[in-house]
Design a protein around this motif. Sequence first.
Motif, PDB file in Angstrom:
ATOM      1  N   PHE A 284       0.856  -1.203   0.028  1.00 60.94           N
ATOM      2  CA  PHE A 284      -0.083   0.042   0.095  1.00 60.94           C
ATOM      3  C   PHE A 284       0.871   1.282   0.147  1.00 60.94           C
ATOM      4  CE2 PHE A 284      -0.376   2.194   4.282  1.00 60.94           C
ATOM      5  CZ  PHE A 284       0.909   1.337   4.917  1.00 60.94           C
ATOM      6  N   ASP A 285       0.038   2.350  -0.381  1.00 59.28           N
ATOM      7  CA  ASP A 285       0.926   3.585  -0.144  1.00 59.28           C
ATOM      8  C   ASP A 285       0.201   4.415   1.092  1.00 59.28           C
ATOM      9  OD1 ASP A 285       1.994   6.553  -0.417  1.00 59.28           O
ATOM     10  OD2 ASP A 285       1.321   6.613  -2.501  1.00 59.28           O
ATOM     11  N   PRO A 286       1.188   4.807   1.992  1.00 61.11           N
ATOM     12  CA  PRO A 286       0.569   5.446   3.186  1.00 61.11           C
ATOM     13  C   PRO A 286      -0.261   6.750   2.745  1.00 61.11           C
ATOM     14  CG  PRO A 286       2.682   4.755   3.496  1.00 61.11           C
ATOM     15  CD  PRO A 286       2.515   4.407   2.294  1.00 61.11           C
ATOM     16  N   GLN A 287       0.151   7.269   1.706  1.00 59.99           N
ATOM     17  CA  GLN A 287      -0.439   8.452   1.429  1.00 59.99           C
ATOM     18  C   GLN A 287      -1.866   8.120   0.760  1.00 59.99           C
ATOM     19  OE1 GLN A 287       1.015  11.600   1.976  1.00 59.99           O
ATOM     20  NE2 GLN A 287       2.431  10.475   3.004  1.00 59.99           N
ATOM     21  N   THR A 288      -2.000   6.914   0.542  1.00 60.74           N
ATOM     22  CA  THR A 288      -3.466   6.655  -0.126  1.00 60.74           C
ATOM     23  C   THR A 288      -3.815   5.387   0.480  1.00 60.74           C
ATOM     24  OG1 THR A 288      -2.554   5.173  -1.751  1.00 60.74           O
ATOM     25  CG2 THR A 288      -2.965   7.499  -2.366  1.00 60.74           C
TER      26      THR A 288
END
Lengths: 604, 194
Positions: A486-490
């Motif tokens: 995952f991307d912590p920003q999304t």
Amino acid sequence: MNGWHVTRLRIQLWLPALLVLGSALMTTTVSAGVFLSSSDGDAASITHVSGYQGSNQELVVNFCIDPASESRQSADIAAQNVTIVWNALQDEGANLSTGFNNNIPPNRFDFESVLLHEMGHCLGLAHINLASESDLSGANLNYTQAQTGPNGVFDINAGPDFVIGSADDIRGDDINRNWFRIIDNNPFVAGDMFDRRSYSVDLADLPGNDVFAANADRSVGTLLGVFATEAVMQQGTRPDEAQRTLAADDVASLRLGMAGFDELQGTADDYSVRINYTGVAENCDVQLLIAGDDFAFCRVAIANDVTPNHSVIVTDSQQFGPAQIQIASTSEVNWFFNSQMLEPPPADPGPTGSWFNPSRNGEGWVIEVLNETTAGFYWFSYPPVGGDGQQLWLISVGEINGNTYTFDNVRIASGAVFGAGFDPADIVREFWGTLEFVFSDNDTAVVSYAGPPEFGSDSYNIQRFVRLDREAETAVLPAGISGSWFDPQTNGEGWVIEVISATQVVIYWFTFDENGNQAWNGGVADIVGNTLVLPDSRDSMGAAFGDDFDSNDIQRRDFGSLTFVFDDCNSGSLTFNTVRGNGVRDIQRITNLRGFSCEDFSAQ
Amino acid sequence: MQIKQHINKTTLTNKLLGWFQVCLMLSAIPGSMVSAQDGLGNAELILEYRREVSMVSGQDNTMRLKIFADGRVSVHYPAFMRRAGEHQSSLTAGELNRLMASMYASGMADFEPETAENNIKRLSRGSTDSGRLRLIRTDQDITHIRIASDNGMHEFAFSGLRGKSSQFPQLQALADLSLAVEQLDRLMRETSAP
């Protein structure tokens, strides 16, 4: 999902999946054995590992070194190795080594080999030979394990080949206790099924002209052209002799028990066994005590005939306490403690992979086994009739209990929008319902669910269509990159990566559409160096959830291209160019799969 | 029967005591002790205890204790044990007398392994009922005994003495024998002490 399943997967996924399955089935192990509970009762009695109650489950046997024990540190490696060997449950072929072929000094006894034998007892296995409990002595101890018949004495005659324990032994009215392979009565030959269809104690089932069950004694092995091999459960050890791995017979014995009360492999009461070594501790199922001057023994309580012919070890009785392995003090016996630690084998990844119901081609389940007790899943499907959006995915982390994976808190998310406008704060996560997988084996299962009223409840037979290849030797990327990212920003969208060969991975992207409804896409990507290239990720829509699902309703479209570049095992980036927009994500690993290891690689 | 046995044992014990009064006199002169023992090298064996380690095969697997009528004690440990080798010691007449009295009192000279095994089977019978717990102890050593009795040497072998006596404490003969053998184990250790 099967926009890509029907096309590329059918050709590119099924083949490697079947090849992996094929090689798993070809992992063969062997022959016969004797159980502790057959000593005073029915010769056919089978002893099961502690905790077995007739259901399909993994039985965990906690094993520790008693704090009151001497030589605790010296014994630690042996205890770890013994745990690894019994857990691996593999026939390693020639398992006897002496002299310069091992690291044991002359006149010393190998502590680890003795511990391996005693652990076998504490798992329910008895001696394959008559052994000291027969009150016989010398070479006569090597006759195949039996009970005395009506004449009250052991009838011992080595037969025409003069080899004690072989198939031509003349044993009078002795009652055989040794489970033999019906097809050939050869305890050194591989087989692939361990149950009453393949093994018997009834001498009437012996093949050809055999007159008694052969046992896996080293002399019998030599007679049969198998050298330096003997069952660990043969009583007797020699100085300067290492026997640190199992023979076919040992494997077969435990596996025979694992076929359960019905003695049929592949049925709902099968179980697996895992020893969990906890070091120096108290209150475990099998306790190792190094003390006193008794050379070695296992002391274990058995609940007799829990069902006819089946007894179960009990390690938590107030009367007898845990099973105990006691091995003589180092002030009494010249022990040799092995200092070479075995490399633990990777854990079984179990059902990790992708699954579907062939009659519901177009939806599926992605299962990730995370450790011995925890698994996660994604269910990619479609909204119910009248629901929002065109796709649906559900997610949960739940508990593993034997062959049953239970998810009490299945969640559904919505609210974020695809692409540059993605804001994790927009996401609403709600309880959806419950779900359960019950696996018959590594490739078939039943999934049952209960969701909100508009989803209802049902169950389906499902089968695997993606098997990960943890041995895949890619040029750069290890198979251990498999897992969820995952991307912590999304936070709220994510990607599942499943390495299926040295050159290919399956990729899923669970995200949202431009209206905040759920969306998913995916495909089979090529591995190029440290990059995964998926030029034609696809998504599917048009079908509905549950009873309204019809594969023919599914419309598939090209969603766009995804390119993953990995910096190491835990970070990388995704560049996407899709019908819903373009962008870049800095991704991080979120799950590590059981049975997969990822050693850092240099990005190229 | 029990009274007769008691008398027989007492008689035998008195005979042994007589032997040891002689030995005691000889041993009062240290320089002559060795030669006296040498001279009594053919002394009558009155007890032999062997413990066969069932897990050890392919080599000598037996600890052995011999006690002679002159008080001489001979101990053998097999090569795999820390105490490996031959060891000697001597018991005083009093020590020997007490030891042998204890052995006879334990019933060792009358012990019948078949009877003990039958008793164990009788007691075990209930434990084979469905669901009942029973204890199993594996790889048990075999105890061999030869002890002087009125009818010559009484000899027997018994597998798993320690385990069975602790499992069936209600079998007095087994408990007594186990305690007696523990005494012999202690004597072996003392004899082989560095």
